[in-house]
Design a protein around this motif. Structure first.
Motif, PDB file in Angstrom:
ATOM      1  N   THR A  36       1.080  -1.180  -0.147  1.00  0.00           N
ATOM      2  CA  THR A  36      -0.172  -0.255   0.597  1.00  0.00           C
ATOM      3  C   THR A  36       0.913   1.247  -0.240  1.00  0.00           C
ATOM      4  OG1 THR A  36      -1.474  -1.063   0.873  1.00  0.00           O
ATOM      5  CG2 THR A  36      -2.004   0.949   1.332  1.00  0.00           C
ATOM      6  N   ARG A  64      -6.473   6.546  -8.900  1.00  0.00           N
ATOM      7  CA  ARG A  64      -6.613   4.844  -8.197  1.00  0.00           C
ATOM      8  C   ARG A  64      -6.749   3.634  -9.607  1.00  0.00           C
ATOM      9  NH1 ARG A  64     -11.529   7.461  -3.833  1.00  0.00           N
ATOM     10  NH2 ARG A  64      -9.899   7.393  -2.037  1.00  0.00           N
ATOM     11  N   ALA A  68      -4.691   0.652  -9.344  1.00  0.00           N
ATOM     12  CA  ALA A  68      -5.675  -0.484  -9.199  1.00  0.00           C
ATOM     13  C   ALA A  68      -4.542  -1.379 -10.649  1.00  0.00           C
ATOM     14  CB  ALA A  68      -7.086   0.112  -9.607  1.00  0.00           C
ATOM     15  N   ASP A  71      -2.376  -3.306  -9.231  1.00  0.00           N
ATOM     16  CA  ASP A  71      -2.530  -3.881  -8.230  1.00  0.00           C
ATOM     17  C   ASP A  71      -1.591  -3.446  -6.696  1.00  0.00           C
ATOM     18  OD1 ASP A  71      -4.012  -5.912  -9.440  1.00  0.00           O
ATOM     19  OD2 ASP A  71      -2.392  -7.208 -10.318  1.00  0.00           O
ATOM     20  N   ILE A  72      -1.781  -2.179  -7.276  1.00  0.00           N
ATOM     21  CA  ILE A  72      -1.284  -1.488  -5.503  1.00  0.00           C
ATOM     22  C   ILE A  72      -2.278  -0.629  -5.119  1.00  0.00           C
ATOM     23  CG2 ILE A  72       0.440   0.209  -5.188  1.00  0.00           C
ATOM     24  CD1 ILE A  72       2.178  -0.747  -7.536  1.00  0.00           C
ATOM     25  N   GLN A  73      -2.411  -0.937  -3.996  1.00  0.00           N
ATOM     26  CA  GLN A  73      -3.683   0.439  -3.078  1.00  0.00           C
ATOM     27  C   GLN A  73      -2.633   1.630  -2.438  1.00  0.00           C
ATOM     28  OE1 GLN A  73      -4.742  -2.210   0.670  1.00  0.00           O
ATOM     29  NE2 GLN A  73      -6.112  -3.816  -1.259  1.00  0.00           N
ATOM     30  N   THR A  74      -3.744   2.404  -2.300  1.00  0.00           N
ATOM     31  CA  THR A  74      -3.121   3.409  -2.023  1.00  0.00           C
ATOM     32  C   THR A  74      -4.227   3.787  -0.999  1.00  0.00           C
ATOM     33  OG1 THR A  74      -5.158   4.664  -3.361  1.00  0.00           O
ATOM     34  CG2 THR A  74      -2.588   4.026  -5.190  1.00  0.00           C
ATOM     35  N   GLU A  75      -3.242   4.993  -0.585  1.00  0.00           N
ATOM     36  CA  GLU A  75      -4.085   5.765   1.356  1.00  0.00           C
ATOM     37  C   GLU A  75      -3.348   7.266   0.469  1.00  0.00           C
ATOM     38  OE1 GLU A  75      -2.787   4.941   4.218  1.00  0.00           O
ATOM     39  OE2 GLU A  75      -3.925   3.071   4.431  1.00  0.00           O
TER      40      GLU A  75
END
Length: 260
Positions: A36, A64, A68, A71-75
């Motif tokens: 993330t 996003r 996506a 396959d990486i999540q973001t904050e």
């Protein structure tokens, strides 16, 4: 004896395999897909804004979708721009989606290919027939009373010209367009995407202004990646996906969503 040797060999292979997997797991290239990442944002509607504690805007939708596909999540967290840049410099944030390239920032930021190019246009109230927004030279604008937004730079040449003009400084683009509407100023330089998003959000402004045919500046916007982030190893992948998003019309469609 052979049985003991075979058992020892099998155990040794298993331990070596586990050790190898452990060290691979520490590698950014190996664990990137599961990571993330921390992205910084700053108050700049319609690219970034925060409503009810949620960060939204053109840049948010772009990052996003981009990550996506990796396959990486973001904050994503909002900060004042100065602090957002400091976090990129220190490695506390991995990146910032919409950023203008400067020599100073290149000391600690790697840039992707351009994400978007936006035009700076000259605006005037539509009922001001005495004001000409089109110009052959920037100096043609000097006789007019001009509005500017506090803290903004309009490019070195334009900023220098402002020293020769009657300047009215406002605290936001929205307030400057309101002043332009009631003739408290003659002209106002503004980012076309920002202006059109304001007209959509505030219907009382829509259809009330004209703008120059030509731009006084073009801002080329990139994604900035902290040189201390493991994302540096994925910039070529990011550029490939950015090209896909452009070719598919995703970026254009996202901008239109906030401006039309």
């Amino acid at each position: 004896m052979n049985e003991v040797f075979r058992s020892f060999t099998t155990m040794t292979k298993a331990m070596l395999y586990l050790a190898l997997m452990y060290f691979l797991s520490l590698s950014p290239a190996f664990c990137q897909d599961m990571k993330t990442i921390q992205l910084a944002a700053f108050d700049y509607p319609p690219f970034y804004s925060e409503e009810n504690g949620e960060v939204q805007g053109i840049a948010v939708e772009l990052v996003r979708e981009l990550f996506a596909r990796m396959d990486i999540q973001t904050e994503i967290r909002m900060y004042p721009l100065k602090r957002a840049l400091a976090y990129l410099e220190d490695g506390k944030a991995d990146g910032l989606m919409i950023l203008i390239k400067t020599a100073e920032r290149e000391a600690y930021i790697h840039y992707t290919d351009p994400v978007l190019t936006v035009q700076g246009l000259i605006w005037a109230a539509a009922d001001r027939k005495d004001v000409k927004v089109n110009f052959d030279r920037l100096e043609d604008l000097i006789p007019y009373k001009i509005g500017v937004t506090l803290g903004y730079s309009y490019g070195q040449k334009f900023d220098d010209m402002l020293k020769q003009m009657h300047v009215d400084t406002g605290n936001s683009d929205y307030n400057n367009f309101r002043k332009l509407l009631v003739h408290r100023m003659d002209i106002f330089p503004a980012n076309e995407v920002v202006a059109r998003s304001l007209f959509k959000k505030h219907p009382e402004l829509k259809g009330k202004f004209v703008h120059s045919d030509q731009s006084f500046i073009e801002w080329i916007l990139h994604m900035g990646i902290s040189q201390k982030s493991s994302l540096v190893h994925r910039i070529s992948d990011i550029n490939t996906i950015l090209a896909d998003l452009k070719n598919e019309g995703f970026i254009h469609k996202t901008v239109r969503k906030y401006t039309e």
